[in-house]
Design a protein around this motif. Structure first.
Motif, PDB file in Angstrom:
ATOM      1  N   ALA A 206       0.936  -1.337   0.096  1.00 46.89           N
ATOM      2  CA  ALA A 206      -0.045   0.121  -0.244  1.00 46.89           C
ATOM      3  C   ALA A 206       0.915   1.246   0.015  1.00 46.89           C
ATOM      4  O   ALA A 206       0.637   2.355  -0.358  1.00 46.89           O
ATOM      5  CB  ALA A 206      -1.189  -0.086   1.352  1.00 46.89           C
ATOM      6  N   GLU A 207       2.292   1.045   0.795  1.00 45.04           N
ATOM      7  CA  GLU A 207       3.005   2.320   0.849  1.00 45.04           C
ATOM      8  C   GLU A 207       3.713   2.619  -0.622  1.00 45.04           C
ATOM      9  O   GLU A 207       3.850   3.735  -1.105  1.00 45.04           O
ATOM     10  CB  GLU A 207       3.923   2.088   1.620  1.00 45.04           C
ATOM     11  N   ALA A 208       3.668   1.421  -1.404  1.00 43.45           N
ATOM     12  CA  ALA A 208       4.413   1.745  -2.717  1.00 43.45           C
ATOM     13  C   ALA A 208       3.227   2.309  -3.696  1.00 43.45           C
ATOM     14  O   ALA A 208       3.904   3.287  -4.244  1.00 43.45           O
ATOM     15  CB  ALA A 208       4.672   0.388  -3.434  1.00 43.45           C
ATOM     16  N   PHE A 209       1.821   2.123  -3.539  1.00 47.55           N
ATOM     17  CA  PHE A 209       0.992   2.651  -4.382  1.00 47.55           C
ATOM     18  C   PHE A 209       1.105   4.248  -3.853  1.00 47.55           C
ATOM     19  O   PHE A 209       0.802   5.276  -4.674  1.00 47.55           O
ATOM     20  CB  PHE A 209      -0.331   2.153  -4.207  1.00 47.55           C
ATOM     21  N   ARG A 210       1.059   4.544  -2.574  1.00 49.05           N
ATOM     22  CA  ARG A 210       0.851   5.902  -1.995  1.00 49.05           C
ATOM     23  C   ARG A 210       2.167   6.837  -2.667  1.00 49.05           C
ATOM     24  O   ARG A 210       1.669   8.016  -2.978  1.00 49.05           O
ATOM     25  CB  ARG A 210       1.097   5.887  -0.494  1.00 49.05           C
ATOM     26  N   LEU A 211       3.146   6.163  -2.579  1.00 55.66           N
ATOM     27  CA  LEU A 211       4.249   7.268  -2.833  1.00 55.66           C
ATOM     28  C   LEU A 211       4.635   7.163  -4.654  1.00 55.66           C
ATOM     29  O   LEU A 211       5.066   8.184  -5.024  1.00 55.66           O
ATOM     30  CB  LEU A 211       5.636   6.257  -2.426  1.00 55.66           C
ATOM     31  N   LEU A 212       4.282   5.941  -5.089  1.00 54.48           N
ATOM     32  CA  LEU A 212       4.641   6.264  -6.587  1.00 54.48           C
ATOM     33  C   LEU A 212       3.418   5.874  -7.802  1.00 54.48           C
ATOM     34  O   LEU A 212       3.736   5.348  -8.822  1.00 54.48           O
ATOM     35  CB  LEU A 212       5.862   5.096  -6.966  1.00 54.48           C
ATOM     36  N   ALA A 213       2.209   5.813  -7.197  1.00 53.57           N
ATOM     37  CA  ALA A 213       1.262   5.653  -8.264  1.00 53.57           C
ATOM     38  C   ALA A 213       1.166   6.700  -9.272  1.00 53.57           C
ATOM     39  O   ALA A 213       1.631   7.986  -9.225  1.00 53.57           O
ATOM     40  CB  ALA A 213      -0.121   5.994  -7.309  1.00 53.57           C
ATOM     41  N   PRO A 214       0.636   6.293 -10.574  1.00 54.43           N
ATOM     42  CA  PRO A 214       0.214   4.801 -11.018  1.00 54.43           C
ATOM     43  C   PRO A 214       1.465   3.796 -11.024  1.00 54.43           C
ATOM     44  O   PRO A 214       2.277   4.367 -11.593  1.00 54.43           O
ATOM     45  CB  PRO A 214      -0.570   4.853 -12.087  1.00 54.43           C
ATOM     46  N   ALA A 215       1.206   2.721 -10.552  1.00 52.90           N
ATOM     47  CA  ALA A 215       2.366   1.633 -10.707  1.00 52.90           C
ATOM     48  C   ALA A 215       1.949   0.344 -10.425  1.00 52.90           C
ATOM     49  O   ALA A 215       0.775   0.089 -10.105  1.00 52.90           O
ATOM     50  CB  ALA A 215       3.277   1.953  -9.291  1.00 52.90           C
ATOM     51  N   GLU A 216       2.692  -0.521 -10.918  1.00 48.13           N
ATOM     52  CA  GLU A 216       2.423  -1.878 -10.656  1.00 48.13           C
ATOM     53  C   GLU A 216       3.321  -2.509  -9.647  1.00 48.13           C
ATOM     54  O   GLU A 216       4.554  -2.003  -9.616  1.00 48.13           O
ATOM     55  CB  GLU A 216       2.738  -2.877 -12.116  1.00 48.13           C
ATOM     56  N   VAL A 217       2.741  -3.042  -8.551  1.00 52.89           N
ATOM     57  CA  VAL A 217       3.408  -3.802  -7.607  1.00 52.89           C
ATOM     58  C   VAL A 217       3.369  -5.023  -7.629  1.00 52.89           C
ATOM     59  O   VAL A 217       2.395  -5.940  -7.923  1.00 52.89           O
ATOM     60  CB  VAL A 217       2.738  -3.019  -6.300  1.00 52.89           C
ATOM     61  N   GLU A 218       4.798  -5.949  -7.661  1.00 56.87           N
ATOM     62  CA  GLU A 218       4.771  -7.356  -7.782  1.00 56.87           C
ATOM     63  C   GLU A 218       5.296  -7.883  -6.506  1.00 56.87           C
ATOM     64  O   GLU A 218       6.363  -7.484  -6.124  1.00 56.87           O
ATOM     65  CB  GLU A 218       5.744  -7.188  -8.976  1.00 56.87           C
ATOM     66  N   VAL A 219       4.648  -8.979  -6.061  1.00 58.24           N
ATOM     67  CA  VAL A 219       5.281  -9.724  -4.907  1.00 58.24           C
ATOM     68  C   VAL A 219       5.584 -11.174  -5.390  1.00 58.24           C
ATOM     69  O   VAL A 219       4.869 -11.956  -6.161  1.00 58.24           O
ATOM     70  CB  VAL A 219       4.394  -9.837  -3.797  1.00 58.24           C
ATOM     71  N   VAL A 220       6.923 -11.467  -5.281  1.00 60.19           N
ATOM     72  CA  VAL A 220       7.505 -12.606  -5.774  1.00 60.19           C
ATOM     73  C   VAL A 220       7.980 -13.631  -4.822  1.00 60.19           C
ATOM     74  O   VAL A 220       8.590 -13.385  -3.629  1.00 60.19           O
ATOM     75  CB  VAL A 220       8.669 -12.467  -6.788  1.00 60.19           C
ATOM     76  N   SER A 221       7.662 -14.793  -4.803  1.00 60.66           N
ATOM     77  CA  SER A 221       8.010 -15.936  -3.817  1.00 60.66           C
ATOM     78  C   SER A 221       8.487 -17.021  -4.689  1.00 60.66           C
ATOM     79  O   SER A 221       8.139 -17.257  -5.743  1.00 60.66           O
ATOM     80  CB  SER A 221       6.634 -16.070  -3.076  1.00 60.66           C
ATOM     81  N   ILE A 222       9.363 -17.708  -4.246  1.00 60.87           N
ATOM     82  CA  ILE A 222      10.090 -19.101  -4.462  1.00 60.87           C
ATOM     83  C   ILE A 222      10.081 -20.094  -3.537  1.00 60.87           C
ATOM     84  O   ILE A 222      10.539 -19.777  -2.262  1.00 60.87           O
ATOM     85  CB  ILE A 222      11.435 -18.978  -5.117  1.00 60.87           C
TER      86      ILE A 222
END
Length: 388
Positions: A206-222
């Motif tokens: 949510a902080e990523a959207f607040r600071l840099l919108a419009p943006a794509e935020v991606e969470v990666v797991s392995i």
């Protein structure tokens, strides 16, 4: 710390041959071998090449030079390659060992990569030659200096800021990392329309959207571990993407993070299946949104439950429920005393060790149970994995 002199030694045919001949040996024994030239250097390289076999297979196969500190801080080859970046020219502001640089070189005509440490920059240049990569220019400079003076324009800028303080403490906030991306953003927007930022998995979506919108935020797991949180600026709209390497990718809207949990009563639910949600869905706070059409879930960090098997492929591990019991240690002790319990917990304050002691159980895998708290009540759920 690796020196330029160490690199000169590691590039000699004699030492490269020694590394290749000893690649399967115990590094500790190599270091004590009188017949191995520059045994300490060879032992260290063998140690890190062995560790790179899975994380960085291309570097392992080419017997590249791997400085220890750079190895610890670099991305895996698999996660670096999957970033959705491509075009004519890209600026990598934080080269490091060059793993992201190498991945970018596969999808861009030209890569300019910045590394302030001359020794590490030389390692990357040499490794690129071993790997046959000829479209990368490694420039020795600080990223701030380069960005301030360049007259070039790039299709993308990529940055993986240093998230360690001078004291070695882990940093999460963008303004605390080096370089400070928030401070540089006005200048970066002048040299590229789009910026890709790799941050700590602890960073808040949510902080990523607040600071840099419009943006794509991606969470990666392995393998059940959250590895990266990436932000891609200059997007058409806010978009949240979850990528579970080896299973797939799913896209969500920003508002999906606020989807309300199930209002259904857990008691007497007739649940037949328990689903362990992948950590990437949990981190992105979209587990509820992803599972709600097919299962009941009371928390983004909790287990999901269903009466039927899931009809679609999702980033979950599914188990058949054997029994559901309220956490009443005296009663459960009769069942689990002396049994080797594998305990998985979500939304439960009790520690695994405390539960084993209370039940008179021991560590083991004879029986698997899930421990969770729903609506103030803690449950012990015996499960067995579905074999498909």
């Amino acid at each position: 710390m690796m020196t330029l002199n160490d690199q000169d030694i590691l590039r000699t045919e004699e030492v490269r041959r020694a590394i290749d001949e000893n690649i399967e040996r115990d590094p500790a024994k190599i270091a004590l071998s009188k017949g191995v030239p520059h045994a300490a250097l060879v032992a260290t390289q063998v140690k890190y090449l062995q560790r790179a076999r899975r994380k960085l297979p291309a570097l392992y196969e080419a017997r590249c030079i791997i400085p220890p500190l750079a190895f610890e801080q670099c991305s895996s080859q698999e996660s670096a390659r999957r970033k959705p970046l491509a075009g004519g020219a890209v600026l990598d502001m934080t080269c490091g060992l060059g793993i992201d640089t190498m991945a970018l070189a596969e999808n861009f005509e030209r890569v300019v990569s910045i590394e302030r440490d001359e020794t590490l920059a030389e390692v990357v240049r040499y490794n690129m030659s071993l790997l046959g990569i000829d479209n990368v220019e490694v420039i020795t400079a600080s990223s701030e200096e380069y960005v301030a003076t360049t007259t070039e324009h790039f299709d993308w800028v990529f940055v993986d800021p240093d998230r360690r303080s001078e004291q070695g403490n882990k940093m999460v906030c963008m303004e605390d990392c080096s370089p400070n991306i928030l401070a540089l953003m006005p200048r970066l927007r002048g040299i590229s329309r789009r910026v890709a930022i790799k941050l700590s998995p602890m960073f808040d979506c949510a902080e990523a959207f607040r600071l840099l919108a419009p943006a794509e935020v991606e969470v990666v797991s392995i393998g059940g571990e959250c590895k990266e949180l990436n932000i891609y600026t200059g997007a058409e709209r806010n978009l949240l993407r979850v990528a579970v390497i080896g299973q797939g990718e799913w896209e969500f809207e920003e508002q999906d993070m606020a989807v309300m949990p199930s209002e259904e009563s857990f008691e007497d639910g007739g649940w037949r299946y328990l689903h362990i949600v992948d950590v990437a869905l949990q981190k992105a706070r979209v587990a509820i949104a992803a599972l709600r059409p097919y299962a009941s879930i009371w928390s983004n960090n909790g287990f999901a439950f269903s009466r039927e098997e899931l009809p679609v492929a999702l980033a979950v591990r599914s188990y058949e429920i054997v029994s559901i019991e309220r956490y009443r240690p005296k009663e459960l002790k009769r069942r689990y005393k002396g049994v080797g319990l594998d305990i998985i917990k979500r939304d439960a304050q009790l520690s695994v060790d405390a539960v084993r002691r209370a039940l008179g159980a021991r560590s083991g895998s004879e029986v698997m149970v899930a421990l969770t708290t729903i609506a103030g009540e803690t449950y012990v759920i015996e499960i067995k994995q579905i074999i498909k």
